[in-house]
Design a protein around this motif. Structure first.
Motif, mmCIF file in Angstrom:
data_model
loop_
_atom_site.group_PDB
_atom_site.id
_atom_site.type_symbol
_atom_site.label_atom_id
_atom_site.label_comp_id
_atom_site.label_asym_id
_atom_site.label_seq_id
_atom_site.Cartn_x
_atom_site.Cartn_y
_atom_site.Cartn_z
ATOM 1 N N ALA A 47 0.846 -1.198 0.000
ATOM 2 C CA ALA A 47 0.000 0.000 0.000
ATOM 3 C C ALA A 47 0.878 1.244 0.000
ATOM 4 O O ALA A 47 1.869 1.316 0.728
ATOM 5 C CB ALA A 47 -0.909 0.013 1.223
ATOM 6 N N ALA A 48 0.511 2.220 -0.820
ATOM 7 C CA ALA A 48 1.212 3.504 -0.838
ATOM 8 C C ALA A 48 0.388 4.525 -0.067
ATOM 9 O O ALA A 48 -0.827 4.643 -0.273
ATOM 10 C CB ALA A 48 1.419 3.975 -2.271
ATOM 11 N N LEU A 49 1.055 5.246 0.811
ATOM 12 C CA LEU A 49 0.417 6.301 1.583
ATOM 13 C C LEU A 49 1.113 7.624 1.282
ATOM 14 O O LEU A 49 2.343 7.709 1.335
ATOM 15 C CB LEU A 49 0.482 6.000 3.073
ATOM 16 C CG LEU A 49 -0.337 4.794 3.547
ATOM 17 C CD1 LEU A 49 -0.049 4.493 5.008
ATOM 18 C CD2 LEU A 49 -1.825 5.058 3.358
ATOM 19 N N ILE A 50 0.328 8.632 0.976
ATOM 20 C CA ILE A 50 0.855 9.950 0.633
ATOM 21 C C ILE A 50 0.402 10.935 1.706
ATOM 22 O O ILE A 50 -0.763 11.332 1.740
ATOM 23 C CB ILE A 50 0.349 10.411 -0.747
ATOM 24 C CG1 ILE A 50 0.616 9.341 -1.805
ATOM 25 C CG2 ILE A 50 0.988 11.742 -1.137
ATOM 26 C CD1 ILE A 50 -0.105 9.575 -3.124
ATOM 27 N N PRO A 51 1.281 11.308 2.643
ATOM 28 C CA PRO A 51 0.881 12.258 3.676
ATOM 29 C C PRO A 51 0.744 13.663 3.093
ATOM 30 O O PRO A 51 1.573 14.092 2.287
ATOM 31 C CB PRO A 51 2.031 12.185 4.691
ATOM 32 C CG PRO A 51 3.211 11.778 3.881
ATOM 33 C CD PRO A 51 2.684 10.882 2.793
ATOM 34 N N ALA A 52 -0.294 14.353 3.477
ATOM 35 C CA ALA A 52 -0.515 15.709 2.948
ATOM 36 C C ALA A 52 -1.222 16.560 3.993
ATOM 37 O O ALA A 52 -2.175 16.113 4.625
ATOM 38 C CB ALA A 52 -1.345 15.645 1.667
ATOM 39 N N ARG A 53 -0.732 17.778 4.155
ATOM 40 C CA ARG A 53 -1.399 18.723 5.042
ATOM 41 C C ARG A 53 -1.532 20.057 4.328
ATOM 42 O O ARG A 53 -0.826 20.334 3.361
ATOM 43 C CB ARG A 53 -0.630 18.887 6.356
ATOM 44 C CG ARG A 53 0.752 19.456 6.221
ATOM 45 C CD ARG A 53 1.548 19.305 7.499
ATOM 46 N NE ARG A 53 2.874 19.896 7.378
ATOM 47 C CZ ARG A 53 3.230 21.068 7.885
ATOM 48 N NH1 ARG A 53 2.338 21.792 8.568
ATOM 49 N NH2 ARG A 53 4.449 21.545 7.738
ATOM 50 N N TYR A 54 -2.443 20.869 4.794
ATOM 51 C CA TYR A 54 -2.690 22.159 4.146
ATOM 52 C C TYR A 54 -1.780 23.245 4.698
ATOM 53 O O TYR A 54 -1.302 24.103 3.974
ATOM 54 C CB TYR A 54 -4.149 22.570 4.348
ATOM 55 C CG TYR A 54 -4.576 23.735 3.479
ATOM 56 C CD1 TYR A 54 -5.060 23.520 2.193
ATOM 57 C CD2 TYR A 54 -4.463 25.043 3.942
ATOM 58 C CE1 TYR A 54 -5.430 24.590 1.392
ATOM 59 C CE2 TYR A 54 -4.835 26.114 3.145
ATOM 60 C CZ TYR A 54 -5.323 25.884 1.871
ATOM 61 O OH TYR A 54 -5.683 26.942 1.080
ATOM 62 N N ALA A 55 -1.485 23.165 5.994
ATOM 63 C CA ALA A 55 -0.803 24.263 6.688
ATOM 64 C C ALA A 55 0.713 24.183 6.578
ATOM 65 O O ALA A 55 1.415 24.131 7.580
ATOM 66 C CB ALA A 55 -1.220 24.290 8.150
ATOM 67 N N SER A 56 1.254 24.160 5.355
ATOM 68 C CA SER A 56 2.693 24.184 5.161
ATOM 69 C C SER A 56 3.228 25.562 5.553
ATOM 70 O O SER A 56 2.672 26.589 5.159
ATOM 71 C CB SER A 56 3.036 23.888 3.698
ATOM 72 O OG SER A 56 4.395 24.110 3.447
ATOM 73 N N THR A 57 4.315 25.589 6.324
ATOM 74 C CA THR A 57 4.854 26.859 6.821
ATOM 75 C C THR A 57 5.338 27.759 5.686
ATOM 76 O O THR A 57 5.009 28.945 5.631
ATOM 77 C CB THR A 57 6.037 26.597 7.789
ATOM 78 O OG1 THR A 57 5.582 25.742 8.838
ATOM 79 C CG2 THR A 57 6.552 27.896 8.379
ATOM 80 N N ARG A 58 6.135 27.180 4.771
ATOM 81 C CA ARG A 58 6.720 27.996 3.700
ATOM 82 C C ARG A 58 5.769 28.211 2.524
ATOM 83 O O ARG A 58 5.940 29.154 1.753
ATOM 84 C CB ARG A 58 8.026 27.350 3.220
ATOM 85 C CG ARG A 58 9.173 27.518 4.200
ATOM 86 C CD ARG A 58 10.458 26.904 3.685
ATOM 87 N NE ARG A 58 10.424 25.441 3.717
ATOM 88 C CZ ARG A 58 11.462 24.670 3.430
ATOM 89 N NH1 ARG A 58 12.612 25.214 3.078
ATOM 90 N NH2 ARG A 58 11.371 23.358 3.493
ATOM 91 N N PHE A 59 4.775 27.322 2.392
ATOM 92 C CA PHE A 59 3.889 27.403 1.233
ATOM 93 C C PHE A 59 2.517 26.868 1.631
ATOM 94 O O PHE A 59 2.159 25.740 1.305
ATOM 95 C CB PHE A 59 4.486 26.585 0.084
ATOM 96 C CG PHE A 59 3.774 26.693 -1.247
ATOM 97 C CD1 PHE A 59 2.590 27.403 -1.399
ATOM 98 C CD2 PHE A 59 4.296 26.060 -2.357
ATOM 99 C CE1 PHE A 59 1.950 27.492 -2.613
ATOM 100 C CE2 PHE A 59 3.669 26.125 -3.585
ATOM 101 C CZ PHE A 59 2.491 26.844 -3.713
#
Length: 250
Positions: A7-19
């Motif tokens: 299984a491939a898991l792609i972590p993603a969040r919206y609140a990136s500090t630089r972008f």
């Protein structure tokens, strides 16, 4: 050895500090997280793909494009913690951690990191590297790796490694670490529970936690040129690379 369910898991969040919001930044008209998801789907060694996120905007973008999402806690301090929570919810032998800000990832590179697990039943963790120039090695944003003769990691650093004491050495070779990881699922869950280690905190590199605890990391070489998106201006670089690849392939 029987086929390993992967299984491939792609972590993603919206609140990136630089972008902030970079997961949804458009690259050639397509949200970056969707572009990564669709690239991972092309790897024949992957049985299932999920985005692991705490943000409904990312969830909606992925699901609208036909992808699958596992919602996770908003309190995670790292992508590893986020995918460990998601991994606990699915059945798989291997977990592939692919960064959501690597839109140029190729199926071939993913397969390269997965393949050793079909031969080494004691292997816990693998990752990738690519050769870079001395000028690139001087950039602390590019993580470097050195390996032993059997391709297991000796050390990862933001400093140029190895240090060439004699400047006249004819052949100076440096390798950039590519932040794609493959774990046995049970090891990932164990790894996420380990306390942060001295070198991990010093270099701000999670993978050093595994080495400091005595676990081996297999490092496979790839020639794929990846451009991680850390800042808004990186989008233009990625789009130019996509144009170059399209010209070569067509």
């Amino acid at each position: 050895m029987s086929k390993l369910k992967t299984a491939a898991l792609i972590p993603a969040r919206y609140a990136s500090t630089r972008f902030p919001g970079k997961a949804l930044a458009k690259i050639k008209g397509k949200a970056m997280i969707v572009r990564v998801y669709q690239a991972v789907e092309k790897c024949e060694m992957i049985d299932q793909v999920y985005v692991a996120t705490d943000d409904l905007r990312i969830k909606n973008a992925v699901e609208t494009a036909g992808g699958k999402v596992i919602m996770t806690s908003a309190r995670h301090q790292s992508g590893t913690d986020r995918i460990a929570e998601a991994a606990a919810e699915i059945e798989a032998d291997l977990i592939v951690n692919i960064q959501g800000d690597e839109p140029l990832i190729k199926a071939e590179s993913i397969a390269r990191a997965v393949e050793p697990f079909t031969k080494e039943d004691q292997l816990k963790m693998s990752t990738l590297k690519r050769e870079i120039s001395a000028d690139e090695a001087a950039n602390p944003d590019l993580v470097k790796v050195i390996t032993d003769k059997d391709d297991y990691a000796v050390y990862f650093s933001r400093s140029p490694i190895p240090f060439y004491r004699n400047a006249g050495v004819d052949e100076q070779i440096y390798y950039q670490h590519i932040g794609l990881y493959v774990y046995r699922r049970d090891f990932l869950l164990q790894y996420a529970e380990m306390e942060q280690t001295f070198l991990e905190k010093a270099e701000s590199l999670e993978q050093l936690r595994a080495l400091e605890n005595g676990f081996k990391i297999k490092v496979l070489e790839t020639d794929a040129r990846l451009i991680g998106v850390d800042r808004r201006e990186d989008i233009e670089l990625v789009e130019k690379e996509i144009e170059t690849r399209n010209k070569i392939e067509n």
